[in-house]
Every structure is written in C-alpha cells, then in structure tokens.
Design an enzyme around this catalytic site. Structure first.
Site, mmCIF file in Angstrom:
data_model
loop_
_atom_site.group_PDB
_atom_site.id
_atom_site.type_symbol
_atom_site.label_atom_id
_atom_site.label_comp_id
_atom_site.label_asym_id
_atom_site.label_seq_id
_atom_site.Cartn_x
_atom_site.Cartn_y
_atom_site.Cartn_z
ATOM 1 N N GLU A 115 55.126 39.288 47.874
ATOM 2 C CA GLU A 115 54.812 40.058 49.078
ATOM 3 C C GLU A 115 56.038 40.322 49.944
ATOM 4 O OE1 GLU A 115 51.140 38.132 47.574
ATOM 5 O OE2 GLU A 115 53.141 37.356 48.073
ATOM 6 N N LYS A 117 44.309 33.259 28.159
ATOM 7 C CA LYS A 117 43.410 33.343 29.302
ATOM 8 C C LYS A 117 42.006 33.705 28.812
ATOM 9 C CE LYS A 117 43.266 35.288 33.981
ATOM 10 N NZ LYS A 117 43.969 36.163 34.944
ATOM 11 N N ARG A 144 52.514 36.069 54.136
ATOM 12 C CA ARG A 144 53.681 35.547 53.445
ATOM 13 C C ARG A 144 54.931 36.374 53.726
ATOM 14 N NH1 ARG A 144 52.147 33.801 47.450
ATOM 15 N NH2 ARG A 144 52.775 31.756 48.165
#
Length: 634
Positions: free
Chosen positions: A370, A283, A398
C-alpha cells in the site's frame, strides 16, 4: 486418534506419519464442512494442513512460539490448539475469530489481519528471548504473497544481519495471495518453486581435498572460498538470494509430504542463526474446486460442498458498491486514457477486476504494498495521469505517511477510493474501516466525501477524477439500495456542498455516507412521536458545507450527527468544531462508533450492540428532548 481428541498440539509428538495423515484428512473435512455452512477463508487453510502438522510435530508449543502471517491460513492451527468443539462458531458473534487473537488462545502468539507482519514480530520475540537468556524456538510462517510487502523485506534484512539470533522463517509458497501474485519477487520464487532441491557439497569434500597431492591441511582459507564458490553454483538462485541475505536456506520442499516436512523442520531447528525453509504448497489442497479456482475459493460465503456453488439468496439483491464502482470507473476509463486504477492485491474485492478485463493497460496491481501504491500514484499524477488508488479503508492505514508526505504536501490529484469503510462484519477488528475519517480529516489539502447510495457514488467518482488535488471517497461493504443508476453522463458534485433531504423544525440530523438513509428512517420514527427533523446529507466531511449547516443549526437549536466511523476526530467532531469556531452555541449529539474495538459479528449485530439502528437512534434522540439542553452531548 480423532481430531476431536486433540486439545494440545504437543499431542502430535508421538503420532506416526500414518496417524498424522489421518488427522490431515480430518482437518480438511472439518475445515470444508465449517466454511460451507457459515462462510470464511477456504483456500489458505487447506493448503497448509501438512505444513502445520509437521511444524507442530517438531516443536514444544508449551515453550516455542509460532507467528502466522495474516492468520486466515491458520484454521488448521486453531483445530489443533483446543478449538475443535467451538470451530462451528467461526467468524460468528462471540465465536471463534477468523484471524489469530492473543486473547483467544495462549497458542495465538501474535494477532494479525494485515499481511507481512510475521517476521518482524517473530524476530522481536527471538531478540527478547536472547536478552532474557531463554532457549525456546521462534518460527514465522509467511506466504509468498505477503513476502511482496515491504515490511517483510525489512524484517528479512534485519534478521539476516543477526547471525547469532536463532529464527525460523517458513515460506509458504503457493504462487498466490488472494489473486495471483505480481512482481519480481514472486516471479523469482516461482522459477524453481517445484524443482527438486539441489544438493549442496558433500560433507566429506574437505576430507577429499586433504588427500590431494601437495595440499594436505595447508589450504584451509582457499578451501573455504572454493566451497563457497561451488555452493553458489549449486544452490538454486532463489536460495542463493536468501543465503546472501544471511539466512540458511532449505528447499523448496513438497508442502504436502509429511515425512519430508518433518525431516526438514528437524534439521532446520538444529541450524544456528536465521533459517528459511521454502515450502511449496497448493492453495485449496484437497478440494478440487478450490485447487482449480484459487481466487474464487480464497474465501467463500456459505456454499454447497458437493457443487461448490454459493447458496442462493431468497430474494434478489441490488448490486454491491464495489461492482457499481468497478463498472462506472471502467466506463470512465474507456473514454479517458489518463485514468489509472491501482490496487494492492485486491482486484476482485474492490471491483477493479472489471477494469482489468476491459481496459488492462489502465490497471495496475502493485501486490501487497500500500505504501508503494500511494507514492506510485503520486508519481503518475506528476506526469498528467489521473490515478484512482482503490484500497480498503483498513489497508490504507498502512500508507499514512505516504498520503501526507508524497500526496498532500505536494497537493497532487490522487483519488483515494476506500472500499469496506465502516463496519465490515466477520473479519473483526483488524478489518473494520473505522478510522479513515479521523486519520484523513486532519491532513491539509485533503477533500473527504462519502455517497449516500450507489447512484451518488457514480457522481462522486467523476468528482474525484476531475478534482485538482488530493481527494478521498469512502463507501461501505455490501449491497447498495437499488436506486436507479445512470449508464453515462454523470455530473460532478460541487466540492463541499451538501443537500437537504427532509425539513423539520425540532432537530437537525446531519448524516454522512452510509448513515444518511438511516438518518431518514430515524426522522420518520421521530415524526411518529411528534418531533420533526431536518435531515442533511453532508456528502463532504471536508470541507463541510458550513453555509448550509450553520444557519440550520442556529435556527433549529439542536444538532445530531450520524456516522459509521469512530467518534474521536470523526465527522461529528468536524461539525462540533465548525459550530464552536462560528460561535454557534447549540447542543450537539454525536452518534457513531465509540472509542472501542468492534469484534467480529454480522454487521447488523454490531450495529445493534453499538446503538446504530434507526429505532435505537430515535430512542436516544427522544431522550434528549426530556433532558435539559447542554452544549455538547457525547
């Protein structure tokens, strides 16, 4: 070839490895220059430059489909699909979106701003292709962070059950989501993340068995079992898991080696059924500062490219709501071991990183999960803990069923703290926190509140922790108003009680949360035109302070509600319903966000477009006084 000449990804087909490497450098340069100037997601896109080039080098993008999970890592994709000349408008009003949007480009095959959706969408496309007798390829690119989301695992489970459905899943494994990944799945992946691929049995193994004495061709079934057993011993553990789930596994491979990537993708396209290519990337690749601080450089406001430091503001700003939240919760948790802060992979964004540092034993990061976070919180309450589920408004959507089924039906004291409620700006429709008032207000046992400023947020934190049932607090992104804050000794608010901030006899303005101060500013403008307003800070959308609001509405005779949320089913609807139920027949005007999607732009630009600035709201209210009153104006 220069990157500016690429208007169609199929132009990559005839380029050499050297030419592709030159494009990789140009993509990183353009990516860095753009984010440094305007802000945006930095690390994710830098890590997938070679992956994108190699994948598109092996696909026909006039026919084949690629679904990018989340989409913030798809900036190289945008640069290779005809958006180079407008890339400088990234995340700006009427400019290039920060995520993928089907309406923006024919190459954006599926839009998303929430994680873990790509495999499901890609599998749906692959099934549709087969039903329609087509032959194109479908690929999903998903990060190892997004793989912690249950939806991705559900899709893998389904795809592995369809051995005749060709589907390519590219696992972009950089050990990160926004913060470092948590959980058993990323840990399992990382065991062999950078190991060289273990070679499977040679293709001529069967031929060698045939030449053994007394064997010949008579042991075909047994030979198959021997091969499978040896394969299980040879394949890396992570690969064996995916193979057991029905995928052909390839990798892990170096995600920055174009030759290896291209060769692997070419081989993967020839394999029947579902295939998973495990790609190890870094990353922030190519920008040393981003490689070293992968959390800090996941996304950036405008910054100095040479130093990596944010461009300083011209004037000091008050603390953000998130910081005030994190500081206050940490102090409360230090004195109450029952308090547990829960995040779904968003520690820094929510301010829970402060709690993590100060009281690590009272901090839980569940990953991008979630639904699990909410039911986990419900379980904690059953044993006497006080969980504070700190989840962005847009992401709490969600877990709607878990809020109803696991929390509200059982009337458990889970405290939902919804950061980024309202208009959030450059992230666009997938991230706007528009709907939490509406989707929570309809659930029995739920209490809803919103602070007018950061000091009231402190008191509401205490209120939520002490409440004995489900309760939710929404607050906006960005900085507070700079009001004085208390270091300790916060008093809880009485549930369902508002306050009068200003007196007037001509119109009643009832503001909720982030719209209370704008209501006060609107009242001052109205006063300059001879109209005096009473302003109420509702504090609670449920239960409403009907003892305060109804008599004022009846006395004054005209009500205007102000909210930074969607109007259908929102705060204004709650006021109108209360008035109707009490048979108080006065005109009601609801000011908020209409039934539209709010696109990416600076929040203030969106508010102008929506008519939510104090001068605009005052002008609208002034017009009401020149019209014949009606029961409800929407």
């Amino acid at each position: 070839m220069h990157l500016s000449e690429i208007t169609h990804p199929n132009q990559l087909h005839d380029l050499s490895i050297h030419q592709l490497q030159q494009l990789a450098r140009q993509i990183r340069e353009k990516h860095l220059q753009t984010i440094a100037a305007s802000g945006g997601h930095l690390g994710p896109g830098l890590g997938v430059v070679e992956l994108t080039l190699a994948l598109y080098h092996t696909l026909d993008l006039d026919r084949d489909k690629v679904v990018w999970d989340v989409g913030h890592q798809a900036y190289p994709h945008k640069l290779l699909t005809g958006r180079y000349s407008r890339f400088h408008t990234l995340r700006q009003k009427d400019g290039i979106a920060g995520y993928l949007k089907r309406c923006e480009s024919k190459f954006d095959h599926f839009g998303a701003g929430h994680a873990s959706t790509s495999i499901s969408a890609a599998l749906g496309m692959a099934l549709a292709r087969d039903m329609q007798g087509e032959k194109y390829k479908v690929a999903a690119v998903i990060g190892d962070g997004a793989l912690t989301g249950g939806m991705a695992l559900e899709a893998i489970n389904h795809a592995g059950h369809l051995p005749k459905t060709n589907l390519l899943v590219v696992l972009n494994d950089n050990e990160m989501s926004i913060s470092p990944n948590v959980g058993a799945i990323p840990r399992y992946l990382n065991k062999l993340r950078l190991s060289p691929p273990v070679q499977f049995l040679s293709e001529n193994l069967e031929e060698q068995f045939k030449h053994l004495p007394f064997v010949g061709g008579s042991l075909a079934p047994e030979l198959g079992r021997v091969k499978e057993g040896m394969k299980r011993l040879a394949v890396p553990k992570v690969g064996a898991v995916f193979e057991e789930l029905g995928f052909t596994y390839m990798g892990p491979i170096d995600g920055h080696n174009l030759e290896e990537l291209i060769a692997t993708f070419q081989q993967a396209h020839k394999q029947p059924g579902p295939v998973l290519v495990h790609v190890a990337t870094v990353k922030g690749k190519g920008y040393e500062l981003a490689e070293k601080d992968q959390v800090g450089y996941h996304a950036q406001s405008p910054f100095n490219l040479a130093t990596g430091k944010a461009i300083p503001s011209t004037k000091p700003k008050p603390p953000s709501y998130s910081k005030v939240f994190g500081e206050t919760l940490s102090k409360l948790a230090e004195n109450d071991p029952r308090i547990i802060g829960i995040t779904a992979a968003m520690a820094t964004g929510t301010g829970l990183d402060i709690l993590q540092k100060r009281v690590p034993n009272q901090y839980i990061d569940v990953g991008i999960a979630e639904q699990h976070a909410v039911t986990l919180a419900a379980g904690l309450t059953c044993e006497g803990m006080r969980p504070v589920a700190t989840i962005y408004s847009t992401f709490l959507q969600r877990a709607f069923d878990q809020i109803i089924h696991d929390v509200c039906i059982q009337n458990l004291p889970v405290f939902f703290c919804m950061d980024r409620a309202g208009i959030v700006g450059a992230d666009g429709p997938t991230h706007q926190g528009m709907y939490d008032i509406s989707y929570l207000r309809c659930i029995p046992n739920m209490v809803l509140m919103a602070p007018k400023d950061e000091a009231e947020l402190q008191r509401m934190l205490v209120t939520g922790i002490q409440h004995t049932g489900p309760i939710a607090m929404r607050y906006p992104r960005g900085n507070g108003y700079g009001v004085p804050l208390m270091e300790e000794g916060w008093e809880p608010l009485p549930i369902g009680k508002g306050e009068i901030l200003r007196q007037g006899d001509d119109v009643l303005l009832v503001g909720y949360g982030s719209m209370v101060y704008p209501a006060m500013q609107t009242a001052e403008i109205l006063s300059e035109h001879g109209i005096e307003a009473t302003v109420v800070n509702a504090r609670f959308a449920k239960p409403l302070d009907t003892e305060l609001i109804l008599p004022l509405a009846q006395k004054i005779g005209r009500v205007v509600t102000l909210e930074e949320g969607c109007l259908p089913g929102g705060f204004g609807s709650a006021i109108a319903e209360a008035l109707l139920d009490a048979e108080v027949a006065v005109p009601v005007t609801r000011i908020g966000i209409p039934d539209i999607l709010v696109d990416h732009a600076e929040p203030n630009e969106s508010k102008v477009d929506l008519g939510l600035t104090p001068p605009q709201m005052a002008e609208r209210i002034l017009k009401l006084f020149s019209q014949k009153p009606s029961a409800v104006n929407v």
